[in-house]
Design a protein around this motif. Structure first.
Motif, PDB file in Angstrom:
ATOM      1  N   GLY A 176       0.814  -1.215   0.000  1.00 56.04           N
ATOM      2  CA  GLY A 176       0.000   0.000   0.000  1.00 56.04           C
ATOM      3  C   GLY A 176       0.850   1.269   0.000  1.00 56.04           C
ATOM      4  O   GLY A 176       2.076   1.212   0.013  1.00 56.04           O
ATOM      5  N   GLU A 177       0.159   2.392  -0.045  1.00 54.07           N
ATOM      6  CA  GLU A 177       0.823   3.704  -0.012  1.00 54.07           C
ATOM      7  C   GLU A 177       0.582   4.295   1.376  1.00 54.07           C
ATOM      8  O   GLU A 177      -0.519   4.174   1.915  1.00 54.07           O
ATOM      9  CB  GLU A 177       0.220   4.601  -1.097  1.00 54.07           C
ATOM     10  CG  GLU A 177       0.852   5.983  -1.205  1.00 54.07           C
ATOM     11  CD  GLU A 177       0.197   6.823  -2.312  1.00 54.07           C
ATOM     12  OE1 GLU A 177       0.206   6.416  -3.486  1.00 54.07           O
ATOM     13  OE2 GLU A 177      -0.343   7.895  -1.981  1.00 54.07           O
ATOM     14  N   TYR A 178       1.602   4.922   1.915  1.00 55.65           N
ATOM     15  CA  TYR A 178       1.514   5.466   3.267  1.00 55.65           C
ATOM     16  C   TYR A 178       1.283   6.959   3.224  1.00 55.65           C
ATOM     17  O   TYR A 178       1.879   7.666   2.404  1.00 55.65           O
ATOM     18  CB  TYR A 178       2.812   5.182   4.032  1.00 55.65           C
ATOM     19  CG  TYR A 178       3.052   3.718   4.216  1.00 55.65           C
ATOM     20  CD1 TYR A 178       2.443   3.029   5.249  1.00 55.65           C
ATOM     21  CD2 TYR A 178       3.851   3.012   3.317  1.00 55.65           C
ATOM     22  CE1 TYR A 178       2.640   1.662   5.407  1.00 55.65           C
ATOM     23  CE2 TYR A 178       4.048   1.651   3.466  1.00 55.65           C
ATOM     24  CZ  TYR A 178       3.446   0.981   4.512  1.00 55.65           C
ATOM     25  OH  TYR A 178       3.625  -0.374   4.656  1.00 55.65           O
ATOM     26  N   ILE A 202      -4.616   3.901  -5.430  1.00 54.04           N
ATOM     27  CA  ILE A 202      -5.232   3.663  -4.120  1.00 54.04           C
ATOM     28  C   ILE A 202      -6.428   4.590  -3.856  1.00 54.04           C
ATOM     29  O   ILE A 202      -7.087   4.462  -2.843  1.00 54.04           O
ATOM     30  CB  ILE A 202      -4.178   3.804  -2.992  1.00 54.04           C
ATOM     31  CG1 ILE A 202      -3.397   5.130  -3.090  1.00 54.04           C
ATOM     32  CG2 ILE A 202      -3.175   2.650  -3.066  1.00 54.04           C
ATOM     33  CD1 ILE A 202      -4.115   6.358  -2.757  1.00 54.04           C
ATOM     34  N   GLN A 203      -6.699   5.517  -4.783  1.00 54.23           N
ATOM     35  CA  GLN A 203      -7.781   6.486  -4.571  1.00 54.23           C
ATOM     36  C   GLN A 203      -9.148   5.792  -4.544  1.00 54.23           C
ATOM     37  O   GLN A 203      -9.361   4.798  -5.249  1.00 54.23           O
ATOM     38  CB  GLN A 203      -7.759   7.538  -5.692  1.00 54.23           C
ATOM     39  CG  GLN A 203      -6.621   8.543  -5.580  1.00 54.23           C
ATOM     40  CD  GLN A 203      -5.261   7.989  -5.982  1.00 54.23           C
ATOM     41  OE1 GLN A 203      -5.165   6.945  -6.612  1.00 54.23           O
ATOM     42  NE2 GLN A 203      -4.195   8.679  -5.608  1.00 54.23           N
ATOM     43  N   SER A 204     -10.060   6.363  -3.770  1.00 58.78           N
ATOM     44  CA  SER A 204     -11.385   5.747  -3.631  1.00 58.78           C
ATOM     45  C   SER A 204     -12.116   5.672  -4.969  1.00 58.78           C
ATOM     46  O   SER A 204     -12.953   4.788  -5.177  1.00 58.78           O
ATOM     47  CB  SER A 204     -12.224   6.515  -2.606  1.00 58.78           C
ATOM     48  OG  SER A 204     -12.390   7.858  -3.000  1.00 58.78           O
ATOM     49  N   CYS A 238      -0.174  19.641   5.732  1.00 56.46           N
ATOM     50  CA  CYS A 238       0.359  18.998   4.531  1.00 56.46           C
ATOM     51  C   CYS A 238       0.271  17.492   4.717  1.00 56.46           C
ATOM     52  O   CYS A 238       0.164  16.986   5.834  1.00 56.46           O
ATOM     53  CB  CYS A 238       1.765  19.455   4.196  1.00 56.46           C
ATOM     54  SG  CYS A 238       3.023  18.867   5.287  1.00 56.46           S
ATOM     55  N   ARG A 239       0.231  16.841   3.600  1.00 54.18           N
ATOM     56  CA  ARG A 239       0.072  15.388   3.595  1.00 54.18           C
ATOM     57  C   ARG A 239       1.242  14.802   2.818  1.00 54.18           C
ATOM     58  O   ARG A 239       1.445  15.136   1.651  1.00 54.18           O
ATOM     59  CB  ARG A 239      -1.240  15.030   2.902  1.00 54.18           C
ATOM     60  CG  ARG A 239      -1.670  13.602   3.160  1.00 54.18           C
ATOM     61  CD  ARG A 239      -2.923  13.272   2.384  1.00 54.18           C
ATOM     62  NE  ARG A 239      -2.577  12.850   1.039  1.00 54.18           N
ATOM     63  CZ  ARG A 239      -3.451  12.779   0.035  1.00 54.18           C
ATOM     64  NH1 ARG A 239      -4.697  13.120   0.203  1.00 54.18           N
ATOM     65  NH2 ARG A 239      -3.057  12.362  -1.143  1.00 54.18           N
ATOM     66  N   ILE A 240       2.016  13.974   3.476  1.00 59.17           N
ATOM     67  CA  ILE A 240       3.165  13.353   2.821  1.00 59.17           C
ATOM     68  C   ILE A 240       2.771  11.923   2.426  1.00 59.17           C
ATOM     69  O   ILE A 240       2.457  11.102   3.285  1.00 59.17           O
ATOM     70  CB  ILE A 240       4.396  13.326   3.760  1.00 59.17           C
ATOM     71  CG1 ILE A 240       4.672  14.729   4.349  1.00 59.17           C
ATOM     72  CG2 ILE A 240       5.618  12.788   3.023  1.00 59.17           C
ATOM     73  CD1 ILE A 240       4.996  15.800   3.326  1.00 59.17           C
ATOM     74  N   ASP A 241       2.739  11.670   1.124  1.00 55.35           N
ATOM     75  CA  ASP A 241       2.406  10.337   0.610  1.00 55.35           C
ATOM     76  C   ASP A 241       3.707   9.633   0.252  1.00 55.35           C
ATOM     77  O   ASP A 241       4.542  10.202  -0.469  1.00 55.35           O
ATOM     78  CB  ASP A 241       1.542  10.451  -0.652  1.00 55.35           C
ATOM     79  CG  ASP A 241       0.142  10.973  -0.351  1.00 55.35           C
ATOM     80  OD1 ASP A 241      -0.277  10.928   0.832  1.00 55.35           O
ATOM     81  OD2 ASP A 241      -0.522  11.420  -1.294  1.00 55.35           O
ATOM     82  N   MET A 242       3.862   8.432   0.736  1.00 51.33           N
ATOM     83  CA  MET A 242       5.126   7.723   0.517  1.00 51.33           C
ATOM     84  C   MET A 242       4.896   6.276   0.114  1.00 51.33           C
ATOM     85  O   MET A 242       3.863   5.679   0.435  1.00 51.33           O
ATOM     86  CB  MET A 242       5.986   7.775   1.780  1.00 51.33           C
ATOM     87  CG  MET A 242       6.222   9.207   2.273  1.00 51.33           C
ATOM     88  SD  MET A 242       7.391   9.344   3.640  1.00 51.33           S
ATOM     89  CE  MET A 242       8.953   9.411   2.770  1.00 51.33           C
ATOM     90  N   MET A 253       6.073  10.092  -2.678  1.00 49.56           N
ATOM     91  CA  MET A 253       5.289  10.014  -3.921  1.00 49.56           C
ATOM     92  C   MET A 253       4.746  11.412  -4.225  1.00 49.56           C
ATOM     93  O   MET A 253       4.790  11.881  -5.338  1.00 49.56           O
ATOM     94  CB  MET A 253       4.150   9.021  -3.732  1.00 49.56           C
ATOM     95  CG  MET A 253       3.196   8.868  -4.873  1.00 49.56           C
ATOM     96  SD  MET A 253       3.773   7.718  -6.123  1.00 49.56           S
ATOM     97  CE  MET A 253       3.437   6.147  -5.355  1.00 49.56           C
ATOM     98  N   GLU A 254       4.241  12.065  -3.215  1.00 50.22           N
ATOM     99  CA  GLU A 254       3.932  13.484  -3.325  1.00 50.22           C
ATOM    100  C   GLU A 254       3.836  14.099  -1.937  1.00 50.22           C
ATOM    101  O   GLU A 254       3.532  13.436  -0.962  1.00 50.22           O
ATOM    102  CB  GLU A 254       2.677  13.761  -4.166  1.00 50.22           C
ATOM    103  CG  GLU A 254       1.432  13.038  -3.773  1.00 50.22           C
ATOM    104  CD  GLU A 254       0.258  13.414  -4.683  1.00 50.22           C
ATOM    105  OE1 GLU A 254       0.266  14.507  -5.271  1.00 50.22           O
ATOM    106  OE2 GLU A 254      -0.670  12.612  -4.777  1.00 50.22           O
ATOM    107  N   ALA A 255       4.141  15.387  -1.883  1.00 56.75           N
ATOM    108  CA  ALA A 255       3.984  16.171  -0.658  1.00 56.75           C
ATOM    109  C   ALA A 255       2.866  17.144  -0.988  1.00 56.75           C
ATOM    110  O   ALA A 255       3.065  18.132  -1.675  1.00 56.75           O
ATOM    111  CB  ALA A 255       5.273  16.921  -0.316  1.00 56.75           C
TER     112      ALA A 255
HETATM  113 MG   LIG Z   1      -1.494  10.943  -4.886  1.00 56.05          MG
END
Ligand SMILES: [Mg+2]
Ligand SMILES: Nc1ncnc2c1ncn2[C@@H]1O[C@H](COP(=O)(O)OP(=O)(O)O)[C@@H](O)[C@H]1O
Length: 282
Positions: A176-178, A202-204, A238-242, A253-255
């Protein structure tokens, strides 16, 4: 969310987010009103602060969107996150800056456009049989492609805009993506986002789903290092996707500092934390 027309399949996330924030904001003495970013400027009259919500069509109108935020700022309204942050964050090229600042990013080839030959060249460069091609200005996994050696684009296929090619990370599907949520620079909560069977996004919108996630000290340190590398220190959220690289290290993956879904279901204290951060700015 865009106000008119049929609602998007993931509009329920907007409802969950507003539903989670409203009681916490009320308890803090804040009144929350929902306004479409395209509404007439006068509709924003009297507001102290604009909290970007689920403006999930900005990526198709990035200049219009940033201009609107600047207009709000000129009217004395505090915009969170501020327009310079949004401008910087709207193009995924910001990842290169984070990389220069020592953060691990997903290996990426940056192109002004991509065709069949670029996809094949990137596969050779990365030593992989599968790549992902994404827009440099994109969101929600929309209009992104996954190609593999046995499912290549047509010879005349063009992405038609600035894009980025990355090796496909199997960990996104396997573990999965964190996501790490930060409010005013402080870690709020973690989320593990999984893709539906047969999907990798992973998006809904694509059947993805979330679970609670308490990061290890090492993974959390990785996410905090990304926040520390951001060239701004005035981010409300902010949301850090890893995602995990072969090496076991998490790569960003994106900030996301524009309009991230904040996963309130996985972060019970989110509303209070956001309200506190807002009150401190008023
Ligand atoms: Mg994304
Ligand atoms: N290199 C990759 N390997 C595997 N899956 C990926 C990769 N890049 C993106 N994805 C999948 O596609 C989704 C959307 O990509 P992302 O870079 O987060 O762009 P967006 O801004 O559209 O959310 C990710 O959440 C992930 O599920």
């Amino acid at each position: 969310m865009p106000g008119d027309g049929p609602r998007r399949g993931d509009a329920f996330e907007h409802d969950i987010q507003v539903g989670a924030l409203r009681p916490a904001f009320e308890a803090a003495g804040l009144e929350l009103v929902e306004i479409d970013w395209r509404a007439p400027l006068d509709d924003f009259e009297g507001l102290s602060l604009v909290l970007l919500g689920t403006a999930w069509d900005y990526q198709d109108h990035p200049r219009e969107f940033v201009t609107r935020l600047e207009e709000l700022g000129e009217r004395g309204i505090i915009v969170c996150n501020p327009p310079p942050v949004v401008r910087w964050n709207a193009e995924k090229r910001y990842l290169r800056e984070l990389e220069r600042r020592g953060v691990a990013i997903v290996p990426t080839v940056w192109l002004d456009d991509a065709g069949h030959g670029d996809v094949a060249a990137a596969m050779n460069q990365f030593g992989t049989d599968r790549v992902v091609v994404k827009r440099q200005v994109g969101a929600g996994g929309l209009r992104q492609h996954s190609f593999s050696r046995d499912a290549m684009p047509d010879q005349d296929w063009r992405m038609g805009r600035p894009c980025m090619v990355q090796p496909f990370l199997p960990s996104v599907v396997e573990e999965g993506e964190y996501t790490f949520l930060f409010i005013d620079g402080e870690f709020s909560h973690g989320v593990l986002k999984r893709a539906a069977q047969g999907e990798y996004r992973i998006q809904s919108l694509y059947g993805g789903y979330e679970t609670d996630f308490t990061p290890s000290a090492e993974d959390l340190a990785g996410a905090k290092a990304v926040v520390a590398a951001l060239p701004f220190d005035d981010l409300l959220y902010c949301r850090i996707d890893m995602a995990r690289l072969h090496s076991g290290e998490l790569a960003v993956m994106e900030a996301e500092a524009i309009e991230p879904y904040l996963y309130p279901e996985q972060g019970p204290g989110l509303g209070e934390r956001l309200a506190k951060a807002i009150v401190a700015r008023l």
